[in-house]
Enzyme design. Structure first.
Site, mmCIF file in Angstrom:
data_model
loop_
_atom_site.group_PDB
_atom_site.id
_atom_site.type_symbol
_atom_site.label_atom_id
_atom_site.label_comp_id
_atom_site.label_asym_id
_atom_site.label_seq_id
_atom_site.Cartn_x
_atom_site.Cartn_y
_atom_site.Cartn_z
ATOM 1 N NE ARG A 1 -1.836 -2.407 2.788
ATOM 2 C CZ ARG A 1 -1.858 -3.414 2.328
ATOM 3 N NH1 ARG A 1 -2.924 -3.687 1.622
ATOM 4 N NH2 ARG A 1 -1.064 -4.302 2.827
ATOM 5 C CB THR A 2 3.665 2.357 2.328
ATOM 6 O OG1 THR A 2 2.772 2.262 3.540
ATOM 7 C CG2 THR A 2 4.322 3.695 2.406
ATOM 8 C CE LYS B 1 27.813 -4.005 -8.437
ATOM 9 N NZ LYS B 1 28.291 -2.949 -9.517
ATOM 10 N NE ARG C 1 7.391 0.768 4.496
ATOM 11 C CZ ARG C 1 6.135 0.232 4.491
ATOM 12 N NH1 ARG C 1 5.742 -0.922 4.410
ATOM 13 N NH2 ARG C 1 5.095 1.054 5.118
ATOM 14 C CG HIS D 1 4.115 4.288 8.525
ATOM 15 N ND1 HIS D 1 4.195 5.157 7.405
ATOM 16 C CD2 HIS D 1 3.648 3.021 8.448
ATOM 17 C CE1 HIS D 1 3.954 4.318 6.406
ATOM 18 N NE2 HIS D 1 3.603 3.099 6.841
HETATM 19 C C1 NCD Z 1 2.023 -0.559 8.169
HETATM 20 C C2 NCD Z 1 3.587 -0.831 8.317
HETATM 21 O O1 NCD Z 1 4.390 -1.109 7.344
HETATM 22 O O2 NCD Z 1 3.930 -0.374 9.705
HETATM 23 N N1 NCD Z 1 1.745 -1.107 6.866
HETATM 24 C C3 NCD Z 1 1.414 0.016 6.401
HETATM 25 O O3 NCD Z 1 2.194 0.865 5.764
HETATM 26 N N2 NCD Z 1 0.213 0.285 5.832
HETATM 27 C C4 NCD Z 1 1.476 -1.641 9.173
HETATM 28 C C5 NCD Z 1 1.848 -3.202 9.265
HETATM 29 O O4 NCD Z 1 2.875 -3.624 8.518
HETATM 30 O O5 NCD Z 1 1.273 -4.020 10.301
#
Ligand code: NCD
Length: 359
Positions: free
Chosen positions: A87-88, A116, A137, A170
């Protein structure tokens, strides 16, 4: 007052509490980087929510989409995701595309020069040579902050957006959660005065930590944390709430928390953080699942949320209930991220202007 990241050493910056980092993360009253939920104040949350709604309405027509696509067609975004994401990742891709940006991606460091032996700092500096925005991320807590500091001390200090770091932050999920709450309570006086119940793995869920701190920007919001003892919210979050004068409750009893909730925020067990593989399976989480039988306990105008991915925390037959807003919540991510990126690149005024004239 804004302060420059390049004027402070990493050690000094790293020691500052998240809420006090805000002045280092703005430039000309716009986010220079998006690293923590705590950097946003109420005014910015209201502004971003309103802008997301304008983007959402403008995007409904072909001419509106053309206008949006022209806004940042001269900018490129790099998505650097070294942790799994559906999703993100997709909502950031979509947000960038809505604004006309072209995108590059590294999702598997086994296919990049990190394989590498290149350091993450060198990778991110490399991205900054080709791109105007880095969305990242990582499983490493604080990495996005470190990279923002590193870039701010180079001649290409491109903005960094933290799309999830370690167990700690997040921020853009918190923004979309806030936007979902804003929309859900639009006819009920907004988020002020509501009770939000968090359920599940609150110890390791970064979305809960980020949202809990953003909710302190609202008046008289009560927060309730429902989890088995081993997965209960950290003392640091409770201390933050106490310092902010927020009313909170900690409980192990899910069912009794349902009737008074205005929003129930379900989360999955974050077993990827288990110290020993399988540790989480020893915790009984069966009582922390929202089933169709719970719907009768829930207020008529309450909402059920989930950052997703879900496992069994919400049974699928709950999906058809109008109070289940998690699919809309997901889509809200695309709109608020588009609003955020437009704001970073100073296109927000153009959106407001277009909206006033055409919507
Ligand atoms: C969340 C995360 O990655 O922290 N997912 C997201 O970005 N919607 C929640 C999760 O992974 O449980």
């Amino acid at each position: 007052m804004s302060r420059r990241l390049s004027e402070i050493s990493w050690d000094e910056f790293n020691k500052i509490a998240p809420a006090d980092k805000a002045p280092y993360l703005v430039e000309n009253e716009r986010p220079a980087h998006v690293l923590t939920a705590q950097q946003f104040n109420r005014e910015q949350l209201d502004m971003l929510g309103a802008l997301a709604t304008q983007v959402r309405f403008i995007a409904k027509t072909k001419t509106g989409m053309k206008f949006l696509r022209d806004l940042l067609s001269h900018k490129r975004a790099m998505l650097y995701f070294s942790q799994p994401s559906t999703r993100t990742f997709l909502s950031f891709c979509s947000a960038c595309e809505i604004l006309g940006m072209s995108i590059g991606e590294v999702r598997d460091t086994a296919t990049s020069s990190e394989f590498k032996g290149e350091s993450r700092e060198d990778s991110v500096r490399t991205f900054s040579s080709y791109f105007d925005l880095i969305i990242m991320r990582s499983e490493i807590g604080g990495l996005a902050e470190r990279m923002a500091w590193v870039l701010s001390n180079t001649d290409r200090p491109v903005p960094i957006i933290n799309a999830g770091s370690g167990k700690d932050q997040h921020p853009t999920q918190a923004l979309l959660d806030i936007y979902t709450l804003q929309r859900s309570f639009e006819q009920r006086g907004g988020i002020d005065g509501k009770k939000i119940v968090f359920v599940g793995d609150l110890a390791r869920g970064r979305t809960v930590r980020s949202l809990a701190s953003l909710l302190t920007r609202y008046n008289d919001v009560e927060q309730c944390f429902v989890a088995p003892k081993q997965l209960q919210i950290g003392e640091d979050v409770l201390a933050m709430l106490k310092a902010a004068g927020v009313k909170y409750e900690v409980s192990e009893d899910f069912e009794s928390s349902i009737p008074s909730a205005d929003a129930i925020y379900m989360t999955r067990v974050q077993d990827e953080w288990d110290v020993k593989k399988g540790d989480s399976t020893k915790i009984d989480t069966s009582k922390y699942c929202f089933t169709v039988g719970h719907l009768v306990l829930l207020k008529k105008d309450a909402v059920i949320m989930h950052p997703f991915p879900r496992r069994n925390e919400i049974s699928h037959d709950v999906d058809d209930d109008p109070r289940a807003v998690y699919w809309r919540q997901m889509r809200n991510g695309m709109w608020i991220r588009a609003a955020l990126i437009a704001t970073i690149f100073a296109s927000d005024d153009k959106i407001r202007h277009y909206s006033r004239k055409n919507i």
